[in-house]
Design a protein around this motif. Sequence first.
Motif, PDB file in Angstrom:
ATOM      1  N   THR A   1      -8.009   2.628  -9.545  1.00  0.00           N
ATOM      2  CA  THR A   1      -9.168   3.523  -9.637  1.00  0.00           C
ATOM      3  C   THR A   1      -8.752   4.961  -9.345  1.00  0.00           C
ATOM      4  N   LYS A   2      -7.890   5.151  -8.325  1.00  0.00           N
ATOM      5  CA  LYS A   2      -7.380   6.494  -8.011  1.00  0.00           C
ATOM      6  C   LYS A   2      -6.643   7.090  -9.200  1.00  0.00           C
TER       7      LYS A   2
ATOM      8  N   GLU B   1       0.834  -1.206   0.000  1.00  0.00           N
ATOM      9  CA  GLU B   1       0.000   0.000   0.000  1.00  0.00           C
ATOM     10  C   GLU B   1       0.868   1.255   0.000  1.00  0.00           C
TER      11      GLU B   1
ATOM     12  N   LYS C   1      -6.775  -2.697  -7.089  1.00  0.00           N
ATOM     13  CA  LYS C   1      -7.993  -2.118  -7.680  1.00  0.00           C
ATOM     14  C   LYS C   1      -8.208  -0.691  -7.160  1.00  0.00           C
ATOM     15  N   LYS C   2      -8.045  -0.518  -5.860  1.00  0.00           N
ATOM     16  CA  LYS C   2      -8.265   0.793  -5.233  1.00  0.00           C
ATOM     17  C   LYS C   2      -7.323   1.842  -5.847  1.00  0.00           C
TER      18      LYS C   2
ATOM     19  N   LEU D   1      -6.169  -3.819  -2.925  1.00  0.00           N
ATOM     20  CA  LEU D   1      -5.357  -2.592  -2.929  1.00  0.00           C
ATOM     21  C   LEU D   1      -5.049  -2.151  -4.360  1.00  0.00           C
TER      22      LEU D   1
END
Length: 186
Positions: free
Chosen positions: A170-171, A11, A166-167, A164
Amino acid sequence: MSIEEIALEAEDRMEKSVTLLTDQLRGVRTGRANTGLVDSVRVDYYGSSTPLKQLANLSTPEPQQILIRPFDQSVVGDIVKAIQASDLGLTPNSDGKVIRLNVPSLSVEQRKKLSNRVKDLAEEARVAIRNIRRDANKQAEVEQSEKILTEDDLATCKDEIQALTKKFETKVNEIAEKKAAEILEV
């Protein structure tokens, strides 16, 4: 390493990739003046290459103009040379105390090129995030082969890492879409 440590490290690295993208996009021109265009210009200041933002106060008094007020008046000439040598395509106007950069409006063709550049930068960030995912998955597999993690832990870890990924992808997409819209806005 535990699942949490692997996920936290992944992350952290993904966050750094997004931050790098944001910094890179700050230097991409839009239709209006932005001090981010000249932030990264490096000036030869007493023998060392120094970022312009450390040598001068940068502002945008008008939508199409960047004003550069050097803290030390003796570097005005060096700043002008550095801006001319950069690939900004802007011509500095100096009165010996301040430097003005007039930012011309972008043509439709230039806007499309810049929009494509934003897409390329976003793709580089997505690739970096996927590489981080791959590294984290490898780390989890090593931990499992060393009997630190069970097979269930490995599956859980990979699921967390995928979430993580995917998150952060997307950002990246949201940041890129916002910047592209800013560029294409007439």
